[in-house]
Design an enzyme around this catalytic site. Sequence first.
Site, mmCIF file in Angstrom:
data_model
loop_
_atom_site.group_PDB
_atom_site.id
_atom_site.type_symbol
_atom_site.label_atom_id
_atom_site.label_comp_id
_atom_site.label_asym_id
_atom_site.label_seq_id
_atom_site.Cartn_x
_atom_site.Cartn_y
_atom_site.Cartn_z
ATOM 1 N N ARG A 196 -19.018 53.622 109.847
ATOM 2 C CA ARG A 196 -19.641 53.570 111.151
ATOM 3 C C ARG A 196 -19.724 54.963 111.716
ATOM 4 N NH1 ARG A 196 -16.598 56.177 113.050
ATOM 5 N NH2 ARG A 196 -14.677 55.750 113.951
ATOM 6 N N SER A 218 -14.509 55.564 109.461
ATOM 7 C CA SER A 218 -13.871 54.324 109.459
ATOM 8 C C SER A 218 -13.851 53.979 107.903
ATOM 9 C CB SER A 218 -14.744 53.596 110.443
ATOM 10 O OG SER A 218 -14.094 53.336 111.486
ATOM 11 N N ASP A 245 -13.718 50.126 115.381
ATOM 12 C CA ASP A 245 -14.153 50.514 114.043
ATOM 13 C C ASP A 245 -14.297 49.201 113.331
ATOM 14 O OD1 ASP A 245 -13.768 52.914 114.626
ATOM 15 O OD2 ASP A 245 -11.948 53.285 113.394
HETATM 16 P P1 ADP Z 1 -11.284 56.913 108.493
HETATM 17 O O1 ADP Z 1 -11.013 55.621 108.691
HETATM 18 O O2 ADP Z 1 -11.932 57.894 109.531
HETATM 19 O O3 ADP Z 1 -11.701 57.508 107.232
HETATM 20 P P2 ADP Z 1 -8.297 56.870 108.454
HETATM 21 O O4 ADP Z 1 -7.316 58.013 108.386
HETATM 22 O O5 ADP Z 1 -8.316 55.841 109.297
HETATM 23 O O6 ADP Z 1 -9.790 57.732 108.608
HETATM 24 O O7 ADP Z 1 -8.409 56.210 107.092
HETATM 25 C C1 ADP Z 1 -8.270 57.124 105.781
HETATM 26 C C2 ADP Z 1 -7.294 56.294 104.843
HETATM 27 O O8 ADP Z 1 -7.874 54.796 104.257
HETATM 28 C C3 ADP Z 1 -7.066 57.128 103.472
HETATM 29 O O9 ADP Z 1 -6.104 57.860 103.760
HETATM 30 C C4 ADP Z 1 -6.780 55.988 102.616
HETATM 31 O O10 ADP Z 1 -5.329 55.727 102.821
HETATM 32 C C5 ADP Z 1 -7.396 54.855 102.704
HETATM 33 N N1 ADP Z 1 -8.734 54.807 102.169
HETATM 34 C C6 ADP Z 1 -9.990 54.976 102.823
HETATM 35 N N2 ADP Z 1 -11.007 54.792 101.585
HETATM 36 C C7 ADP Z 1 -10.296 54.620 100.519
HETATM 37 C C8 ADP Z 1 -10.633 54.209 99.090
HETATM 38 N N3 ADP Z 1 -11.874 54.228 98.883
HETATM 39 N N4 ADP Z 1 -9.663 54.348 98.396
HETATM 40 C C9 ADP Z 1 -8.287 54.182 98.837
HETATM 41 N N5 ADP Z 1 -8.001 54.171 100.119
HETATM 42 C C10 ADP Z 1 -8.732 54.487 100.850
HETATM 43 MG MG MG Z 2 -9.770 54.943 110.201
#
Ligand code: ADP
Ligand code: MG
Length: 390
Positions: free
Chosen positions: A35, A135, A181
Amino acid sequence: MPSPQKLKDLEVSCREHFTRIFETPPILSASAPGRVNLIGEHVDYQDGLVAPLAIDRHVVASAAPLQEKKALIWSSTSNQPPVVVDLNPNHPLKAPDAWANYIFGVIACYRAAGHDTGGLAIAIDSNLPSGAGLSSSAALESATALIVEEFSGNHLPAKERAQLCRKAEHQYAGVPCGIMDQMAVNCGLKDHALVIDCRTLEITPFTLPAELSMVVVDTKVKHSLADGEYAKRKNDCVKAAEILGTQMLRDTDIEQLKQKQNQLGNRLYRRAHHVVSEITRVKDFTAAMKSGNPKLAGSLMNASHASLRDDFEVSCPELNTLVEMAEKLEAIGSRMMGGGFGGSTINLVHSAKVNEFTDQLVKKCREEHGWTPEAFVVSAVDAATLSEFS
Ligand code: ADP
Ligand code: MG
């Protein structure tokens, strides 16, 4: 900029990963969008209003049930052997890898709510940058949730799914996030942004005019919401609300803030000032968009950035640079997005000028500041859904 994998291709690639890793095909896939948030930042946990939309970048999960009561969790991002979590009653409280807790947490929260999946293997693939303020965490949770619902035979309404995913992020990933989110990911609507009332969860969609484009510019600086500043800001808001004699800052106004300015002190006053003024900006922004005044809407986005930078102090030099450059390149509006301390900006740009805008911004940033952001256009898509196998 290479265009991202199309959703269909991503689903195929996720299924292929699953088959390769688990040596059997999946029986189910789900996709969940990321998002952007046009305006209304750091207000969801104070019951405020926000204006996000689900975007055409996704996390896909493919899955199959297992005989054994275990969760096997794999992601193309880590590309390590699957994380194994025992789902028996005395199972561990956390998965061994931090990222796997976003998935295990959802399974555990559904089980705690009486929706048992049995054992399952799950593979994740994604074209949504992680940690960029788009997100990916809520998308990961929501794709998992749809799989769990299908396997357990209990389907939740989208808003309840959003609440359960948020609970998982709180309890298992340790991130005290608001509800925006998960709501955007589970309630998104093609070609629309959503005004979400984070108190009642009421959603008022509004259409996005075709002559306006949304550009995400990723600083590539990664923030970690789990440790530190996010929780501190949230606590500041709780303290400010206490001094103001209210549960939530949503229920106060600038006049009341001014009357209690001395009691609040400089820091808490500025934190509360951001929240209160940002909620007003969301209302003014949607009114401006609905009445065909994007210029006013854009100026409110820039005011939102200034408030996040100066009053809430969650911006960083890279985000400020991108917003300043976007203003010079005549974006209609530009602001930091997400928790802050890195991640991305969201920019509203005339569609006719969007290619020039993204090219110039990336080029000038590299030449004048010595680092290279990634810029890409996003559009509004529908919410997380189970995928049809064709
Ligand atoms: P955002 O939600 O803005 O991308 P966040 O810090 O809230 O940032 O979330 C990111 C975290 O979500 C990553 O550090 C990881 O732990 C998890 N994550 C997101 N996408 C993946 C993915 N494709 N595979 C594994 N873990 C993921
Ligand atoms: Mg996040």
